[in-house]
Design a protein around this motif. Structure first.
Motif, short mmCIF file in Angstrom:
data_model
loop_
_atom_site.label_atom_id
_atom_site.label_comp_id
_atom_site.label_asym_id
_atom_site.label_seq_id
_atom_site.Cartn_x
_atom_site.Cartn_y
_atom_site.Cartn_z
N LYS A 103 -6.33 7.63 11.71
CA LYS A 103 -5.98 7.01 12.83
C LYS A 103 -5.62 7.96 13.99
N GLN A 104 -4.85 9.08 13.65
CA GLN A 104 -4.29 10.11 14.63
C GLN A 104 -5.54 11.13 14.69
N GLN A 105 -6.43 11.33 13.83
CA GLN A 105 -7.10 12.51 13.62
C GLN A 105 -8.67 12.33 13.60
N GLY A 106 -9.13 10.89 13.21
CA GLY A 106 -10.20 10.68 12.88
C GLY A 106 -11.31 10.79 13.79
N LEU A 107 -10.91 10.62 15.17
CA LEU A 107 -11.91 10.71 16.33
C LEU A 107 -12.36 12.07 16.52
N LEU A 108 -11.45 13.08 15.78
CA LEU A 108 -11.84 14.64 16.34
C LEU A 108 -13.08 15.12 15.29
N TYR A 109 -13.24 14.23 14.20
CA TYR A 109 -14.34 14.58 13.14
C TYR A 109 -15.54 13.42 13.10
N LYS A 110 -16.53 13.81 12.49
CA LYS A 110 -17.41 12.99 12.45
C LYS A 110 -17.28 12.26 11.05
N VAL A 111 -16.42 11.40 10.90
CA VAL A 111 -16.20 10.84 9.44
C VAL A 111 -16.07 9.19 9.62
N LYS A 112 -16.20 8.60 8.43
CA LYS A 112 -15.93 6.99 8.65
C LYS A 112 -14.92 7.07 7.17
N SER A 113 -14.33 5.57 7.28
CA SER A 113 -13.36 5.42 6.10
C SER A 113 -13.67 4.08 5.75
N PHE A 114 -13.30 3.73 4.43
CA PHE A 114 -13.51 2.44 3.73
C PHE A 114 -11.98 1.89 2.94
N ALA A 115 -11.64 0.96 3.04
CA ALA A 115 -10.48 0.51 2.04
C ALA A 115 -10.89 1.24 0.69
N LEU A 116 -9.85 1.40 -0.14
CA LEU A 116 -10.10 1.90 -1.49
C LEU A 116 -10.49 0.94 -2.38
N PRO A 117 -11.40 1.04 -3.08
CA PRO A 117 -11.93 -0.11 -4.16
C PRO A 117 -10.97 -0.07 -5.29
N LEU A 118 -9.57 0.20 -5.33
CA LEU A 118 -8.75 0.36 -6.45
C LEU A 118 -7.95 -0.90 -6.46
N ASP A 119 -7.09 -0.94 -7.68
CA ASP A 119 -6.05 -1.91 -7.78
C ASP A 119 -4.99 -1.67 -6.88
N LYS A 120 -4.61 -0.50 -6.57
CA LYS A 120 -3.47 -0.22 -5.46
C LYS A 120 -4.15 0.47 -4.70
N ASN A 121 -3.70 0.50 -3.16
CA ASN A 121 -4.19 1.44 -2.37
C ASN A 121 -2.86 1.76 -1.24
N THR A 122 -1.69 1.82 -1.67
CA THR A 122 -0.62 2.28 -1.01
C THR A 122 0.25 3.30 -1.95
N LEU A 123 0.86 4.15 -1.12
CA LEU A 123 1.70 4.98 -1.48
C LEU A 123 3.15 4.89 -1.11
N SER A 124 3.95 4.72 -1.97
CA SER A 124 5.38 4.34 -1.64
C SER A 124 6.02 5.76 -1.30
N ILE A 125 6.49 5.85 0.07
CA ILE A 125 7.28 6.88 0.71
C ILE A 125 8.77 6.63 0.68
N LYS A 126 9.38 7.46 0.17
CA LYS A 126 10.93 7.45 -0.01
C LYS A 126 11.83 8.55 0.68
N LEU A 127 12.92 8.34 0.97
CA LEU A 127 13.81 9.56 1.53
C LEU A 127 14.78 9.50 0.34
N TYR A 128 14.89 11.00 0.00
CA TYR A 128 15.73 11.31 -1.08
C TYR A 128 16.80 12.36 -0.43
N TRP A 129 18.09 12.15 -1.03
CA TRP A 129 19.28 13.07 -0.70
C TRP A 129 20.22 13.29 -1.66
N HIS A 130 21.10 14.04 -1.52
CA HIS A 130 22.19 14.46 -2.56
C HIS A 130 23.27 13.44 -2.54
N PRO A 131 24.00 12.89 -3.36
CA PRO A 131 25.14 12.07 -3.02
C PRO A 131 26.43 12.53 -2.61
N SER A 132 26.46 14.07 -2.87
CA SER A 132 27.52 14.73 -2.06
C SER A 132 27.34 14.61 -0.58
#
Length: 316
Positions: free
Chosen positions: A249-278
């Motif tokens: 979305k941010q950079q696709g217009l800078l290049y000659k590309v196209k995109s499709f939904a992934l034909p897979l069982d899962k198409n997301t990546l869970s992003i998490k924040l990690y920190w030390h309990p201290s």
């Protein structure tokens, strides 16, 4: 080390960071002879000179370099338990926060966070690094980073974590790809050659079978360390890449590309924040942690759909 020797820790950290006995004394508000006496005790404990005088500076030995992260972390952990009682004034606080971040979010999520943060906390600074190792627990335990933002990749032990958002993934290719036109099947996806983003210290893909089972079946011919290198490469070749929808979305217009939904069982990546309990009782850490979680919610809501040519859909 006896319990009575624990007061040597801030002295060691001060000498290491100031490279001077006199500056360390001033920093700790004690006399220079007291610092020298403490250094002698530290040398006896570790059976090592720890610091050698070079002209006017105190240069750490390899042994001192080795133990500094752990002792600095111990001091930070202790002082953070006190800091919570004093509260946190974001408008006046001056502090540097260190991040290790999965490739891509340094171009999308964190710049957005920092731009908003400047209004509420103008004196807070960010240091953003790539994720250099797979040992998130060690990196956080040794206080190498205040936060790690990464894909959900290990079962939490003592490390604290919070889900930020799900990053939607899309397949990206040259806009004039000779074999894939208006749609893409799983067979077509796996039949093509691929570019992947790999970790700094490993050849395995950041997005691998632990996240999406079919990914190990790809024919990978090009590996890169950053996701933003994928778009210029696919625009000049017939290779396929998996990219975060936010990057396209941010950079696709800078290049000659196209995109499709992934034909897979899962198409997301869970992003998490990690920190030390201290850091749970560190008022400044708690404040920024809550700020990041709130910004993540807004970021997730702002990610509209993209067309097959990487264009944002009309708001209508």
């Amino acid at each position: 080390m006896k319990n009575t020797d624990l007061n040597l820790i801030p002295i060691f950290v001060a000498i290491y960071e100031e490279c001077s006995l006199s500056k360390s004394a001033n920093r700790l508000n004690i006399t220079q002879p007291a610092v020298s006496k403490a250094l002698k005790r530290l040398r006896d404990i570790y059976n090592d000179p720890l610091f050698l005088r070079d002209n006017s500076a105190m240069v750490p030995t390899p042994r001192a370099i080795d133990i500094y992260p752990a002792l600095a972390a111990a001091l930070t952990n202790y002082t953070s338990t006190i800091a919570i009682d004093g509260g946190f004034d974001s408008a006046s606080a001056e502090r540097v926060y260190s991040f290790a971040v999965i490739s891509g979010l340094g171009h999308t999520f964190l710049p957005l966070v920092f731009s908003h943060l400047r209004k509420e906390a103008p004196h807070l600074h960010f240091e953003v690094h790539p994720i250099f190792s797979k040992d998130t627990e060690l990196d956080l335990r040794l206080q190498r980073y205040d936060f790690v933002i990464d894909a959900d990749h290990f079962s939490p032990s003592f490390i604290k974590s919070h889900h930020l958002f799900d990053e939607e993934l899309v397949a990206v290719m040259n806009a004039e790809h000779p074999r894939i036109h208006d749609e893409m099947t799983l067979e077509q996806f796996l039949a093509e050659e691929h570019i992947t983003v790999s970790g700094w210290q490993a050849r395995s893909s950041i997005m691998r079978s632990a996240h999406i089972s079919e990914l190990d079946s790809r024919n990978v011919v090009y590996r890169t360390s950053t996701v933003t290198e994928c778009l210029p490469l696919v625009s000049q070749t017939d290779l396929l890449a998996i990219c975060a929808k936010s990057i396209v979305k941010q950079q696709g217009l800078l290049y000659k590309v196209k995109s499709f939904a992934l034909p897979l069982d899962k198409n997301t990546l869970s992003i998490k924040l990690y920190w030390h309990p201290s850091r749970d009782t560190d008022a400044g850490h708690v404040w920024l942690r809550n700020y990041l979680v709130n910004e993540a919610s807004q970021f997730s809501k702002s990610q509209f759909g993209i067309s097959q040519f990487g264009l944002e859909k009309n708001a209508d």
